[in-house]
Design a protein around this motif. Structure first.
Motif, PDB file in Angstrom:
ATOM      1  N   HIS A  69       0.837  -1.213   0.000  1.00 40.22           N
ATOM      2  CA  HIS A  69       0.000   0.000   0.000  1.00 40.22           C
ATOM      3  C   HIS A  69       0.863   1.251   0.000  1.00 40.22           C
ATOM      4  O   HIS A  69       0.579   2.219  -0.716  1.00 40.22           O
ATOM      5  CB  HIS A  69      -0.946   0.015   1.216  1.00 40.22           C
ATOM      6  CG  HIS A  69      -2.049  -0.996   1.134  1.00 40.22           C
ATOM      7  ND1 HIS A  69      -2.892  -1.120   0.057  1.00 40.22           N
ATOM      8  CD2 HIS A  69      -2.451  -1.955   2.022  1.00 40.22           C
ATOM      9  CE1 HIS A  69      -3.758  -2.086   0.270  1.00 40.22           C
ATOM     10  NE2 HIS A  69      -3.515  -2.620   1.456  1.00 40.22           N
ATOM     11  N   LYS A  70       1.923   1.235   0.798  1.00 35.74           N
ATOM     12  CA  LYS A  70       2.830   2.387   0.860  1.00 35.74           C
ATOM     13  C   LYS A  70       3.495   2.613  -0.497  1.00 35.74           C
ATOM     14  O   LYS A  70       3.596   3.758  -0.956  1.00 35.74           O
ATOM     15  CB  LYS A  70       3.888   2.143   1.941  1.00 35.74           C
ATOM     16  CG  LYS A  70       4.862   3.282   2.113  1.00 35.74           C
ATOM     17  CD  LYS A  70       5.872   2.947   3.195  1.00 35.74           C
ATOM     18  CE  LYS A  70       6.935   4.029   3.283  1.00 35.74           C
ATOM     19  NZ  LYS A  70       7.968   3.703   4.246  1.00 35.74           N
ATOM     20  N   THR A  71       3.916   1.541  -1.141  1.00 35.27           N
ATOM     21  CA  THR A  71       4.561   1.650  -2.455  1.00 35.27           C
ATOM     22  C   THR A  71       3.589   2.239  -3.473  1.00 35.27           C
ATOM     23  O   THR A  71       3.953   3.140  -4.254  1.00 35.27           O
ATOM     24  CB  THR A  71       5.056   0.264  -2.916  1.00 35.27           C
ATOM     25  OG1 THR A  71       5.949  -0.251  -1.930  1.00 35.27           O
ATOM     26  CG2 THR A  71       5.764   0.329  -4.250  1.00 35.27           C
TER      27      THR A  71
ATOM     28  N   ARG B   4       4.018   5.853  -5.319  1.00 37.19           N
ATOM     29  CA  ARG B   4       3.972   5.987  -6.787  1.00 37.19           C
ATOM     30  C   ARG B   4       2.954   7.060  -7.188  1.00 37.19           C
ATOM     31  O   ARG B   4       3.207   7.874  -8.084  1.00 37.19           O
ATOM     32  CB  ARG B   4       3.608   4.651  -7.432  1.00 37.19           C
ATOM     33  CG  ARG B   4       4.740   3.678  -7.491  1.00 37.19           C
ATOM     34  CD  ARG B   4       4.342   2.445  -8.293  1.00 37.19           C
ATOM     35  NE  ARG B   4       5.323   1.397  -8.068  1.00 37.19           N
ATOM     36  CZ  ARG B   4       5.048   0.121  -7.939  1.00 37.19           C
ATOM     37  NH1 ARG B   4       3.788  -0.286  -8.007  1.00 37.19           N
ATOM     38  NH2 ARG B   4       5.998  -0.753  -7.740  1.00 37.19           N
ATOM     39  N   GLU B   5       1.813   7.022  -6.534  1.00 35.22           N
ATOM     40  CA  GLU B   5       0.765   8.007  -6.838  1.00 35.22           C
ATOM     41  C   GLU B   5       1.232   9.421  -6.485  1.00 35.22           C
ATOM     42  O   GLU B   5       1.050  10.360  -7.272  1.00 35.22           O
ATOM     43  CB  GLU B   5      -0.521   7.654  -6.084  1.00 35.22           C
ATOM     44  CG  GLU B   5      -1.692   8.567  -6.364  1.00 35.22           C
ATOM     45  CD  GLU B   5      -2.175   8.519  -7.807  1.00 35.22           C
ATOM     46  OE1 GLU B   5      -2.749   9.519  -8.254  1.00 35.22           O
ATOM     47  OE2 GLU B   5      -1.981   7.481  -8.489  1.00 35.22           O
ATOM     48  N   VAL B   6       1.845   9.578  -5.301  1.00 31.27           N
ATOM     49  CA  VAL B   6       2.361  10.898  -4.898  1.00 31.27           C
ATOM     50  C   VAL B   6       3.430  11.355  -5.880  1.00 31.27           C
ATOM     51  O   VAL B   6       3.443  12.522  -6.322  1.00 31.27           O
ATOM     52  CB  VAL B   6       2.913  10.849  -3.449  1.00 31.27           C
ATOM     53  CG1 VAL B   6       3.727  12.093  -3.115  1.00 31.27           C
ATOM     54  CG2 VAL B   6       1.778  10.670  -2.460  1.00 31.27           C
ATOM     55  N   HIS B   7       4.318  10.460  -6.271  1.00 28.96           N
ATOM     56  CA  HIS B   7       5.370  10.808  -7.235  1.00 28.96           C
ATOM     57  C   HIS B   7       4.767  11.236  -8.567  1.00 28.96           C
ATOM     58  O   HIS B   7       5.164  12.237  -9.168  1.00 28.96           O
ATOM     59  CB  HIS B   7       6.309   9.607  -7.434  1.00 28.96           C
ATOM     60  CG  HIS B   7       7.386   9.842  -8.426  1.00 28.96           C
ATOM     61  ND1 HIS B   7       7.261   9.468  -9.745  1.00 28.96           N
ATOM     62  CD2 HIS B   7       8.599  10.451  -8.315  1.00 28.96           C
ATOM     63  CE1 HIS B   7       8.349   9.806 -10.405  1.00 28.96           C
ATOM     64  NE2 HIS B   7       9.186  10.418  -9.555  1.00 28.96           N
TER      65      HIS B   7
ATOM     66  N   ASN C 138       2.341  17.946 -11.403  1.00 27.60           N
ATOM     67  CA  ASN C 138       2.210  19.322 -10.902  1.00 27.60           C
ATOM     68  C   ASN C 138       3.467  20.128 -11.192  1.00 27.60           C
ATOM     69  O   ASN C 138       3.388  21.315 -11.538  1.00 27.60           O
ATOM     70  CB  ASN C 138       1.904  19.335  -9.403  1.00 27.60           C
ATOM     71  CG  ASN C 138       0.480  18.886  -9.122  1.00 27.60           C
ATOM     72  OD1 ASN C 138      -0.383  18.917 -10.000  1.00 27.60           O
ATOM     73  ND2 ASN C 138       0.232  18.441  -7.897  1.00 27.60           N
ATOM     74  N   MET C 139       4.640  19.534 -11.046  1.00 27.46           N
ATOM     75  CA  MET C 139       5.894  20.244 -11.330  1.00 27.46           C
ATOM     76  C   MET C 139       5.973  20.587 -12.813  1.00 27.46           C
ATOM     77  O   MET C 139       6.429  21.683 -13.186  1.00 27.46           O
ATOM     78  CB  MET C 139       7.111  19.403 -10.915  1.00 27.46           C
ATOM     79  CG  MET C 139       7.231  19.221  -9.400  1.00 27.46           C
ATOM     80  SD  MET C 139       7.336  20.771  -8.526  1.00 27.46           S
ATOM     81  CE  MET C 139       9.021  21.171  -8.798  1.00 27.46           C
ATOM     82  N   GLN C 140       5.537  19.662 -13.669  1.00 25.20           N
ATOM     83  CA  GLN C 140       5.545  19.956 -15.106  1.00 25.20           C
ATOM     84  C   GLN C 140       4.581  21.106 -15.412  1.00 25.20           C
ATOM     85  O   GLN C 140       4.891  22.002 -16.208  1.00 25.20           O
ATOM     86  CB  GLN C 140       5.168  18.707 -15.919  1.00 25.20           C
ATOM     87  CG  GLN C 140       6.267  17.693 -15.997  1.00 25.20           C
ATOM     88  CD  GLN C 140       5.824  16.430 -16.712  1.00 25.20           C
ATOM     89  OE1 GLN C 140       4.627  16.193 -16.896  1.00 25.20           O
ATOM     90  NE2 GLN C 140       6.785  15.625 -17.120  1.00 25.20           N
ATOM     91  N   MET C 141       3.421  21.087 -14.766  1.00 29.25           N
ATOM     92  CA  MET C 141       2.444  22.157 -14.964  1.00 29.25           C
ATOM     93  C   MET C 141       3.037  23.488 -14.499  1.00 29.25           C
ATOM     94  O   MET C 141       2.918  24.501 -15.200  1.00 29.25           O
ATOM     95  CB  MET C 141       1.177  21.838 -14.161  1.00 29.25           C
ATOM     96  CG  MET C 141       0.087  22.835 -14.389  1.00 29.25           C
ATOM     97  SD  MET C 141      -0.756  22.498 -15.923  1.00 29.25           S
ATOM     98  CE  MET C 141      -2.018  21.457 -15.327  1.00 29.25           C
ATOM     99  N   LEU C 142       3.696  23.501 -13.338  1.00 30.77           N
ATOM    100  CA  LEU C 142       4.320  24.726 -12.845  1.00 30.77           C
ATOM    101  C   LEU C 142       5.422  25.182 -13.798  1.00 30.77           C
ATOM    102  O   LEU C 142       5.570  26.389 -14.067  1.00 30.77           O
ATOM    103  CB  LEU C 142       4.918  24.500 -11.448  1.00 30.77           C
ATOM    104  CG  LEU C 142       3.943  24.545 -10.276  1.00 30.77           C
ATOM    105  CD1 LEU C 142       4.635  24.141  -8.985  1.00 30.77           C
ATOM    106  CD2 LEU C 142       3.326  25.915 -10.134  1.00 30.77           C
TER     107      LEU C 142
END
Length: 177
Positions: A145-147, A151-154, A160-164
């Motif tokens: 579950h943590k993995t 992955r989802e957070v990454h 989001n970083m690409q959008m920024l």
């Protein structure tokens, strides 16, 4: 008869068998705590009876004390090799027989107590292992579950970083300084 009476007077329950086959039947039907076994008996001799007792799981652990008029060292050694725990030569002294009976019954009870302790500890270890496996499975599930969550957070952070980055680039085109 003298020995049976003496042991009975000292609080022991004694069952006598007239021959080897009967002794085996008694032992298989209701295993005793200890067996006093003569070597010279009708049909099967004491060595044969002892060998059959030691070959059977129901009676294997019962201590056997040979009680015989045979005095030769070879006879005694054969008794021990077959599985006897002691050898008393005839003529015997009743107090000596009583002392040896008490000793071997005490040893048998201690052995049974140790076996019980080992069985309890073994069961506890099996339970601990099962709990460990259960905990291990829970940890694996939590790790999975943590993995997935990481992955989802990454993935979201990268998006989001690409959008920024795109927004900053667009904004940078408008700014002159």
């Amino acid at each position: 008869q003298l020995l049976r009476q003496f042991l009975t007077e000292h609080g022991y329950t004694v069952r006598a068998a007239p021959n080897g086959e009967r002794a085996l039947n008694f032992a298989y039907a209701n295993p005793p705590d200890l067996i006093l076994l003569d070597i010279k008996m009708p049909d099967l001799d004491g060595y044969q009876v002892c060998a059959r007792l030691k070959a059977d799981g129901r009676t294997r652990a019962i201590p056997v004390i040979f009680l015989s008029a045979l005095q030769e060292v070879d006879d005694k050694v054969q008794g021990f090799e077959i599985g006897g725990v002691d050898y008393i030569s005839k003529p015997f002294q009743p107090v000596e027989v009583l002392a040896r009976v008490k000793t071997h019954l005490t040893l048998r009870r201690l052995q049974q107590h140790l076996e019980d302790l080992v069985n309890v500890r073994t069961a506890e270890l099996h339970q601990e292992i099962e709990q460990h496996h259960h905990t291990e499975a829970q940890l694996r599930t939590a790790l999975e579950h943590k993995t997935i969550l990481l992955r989802e957070v990454h993935h979201r952070t990268r998006n989001n970083m690409q959008m920024l980055s795109v927004l900053i680039e667009m904004h940078a085109r408008r700014v002159e300084d």
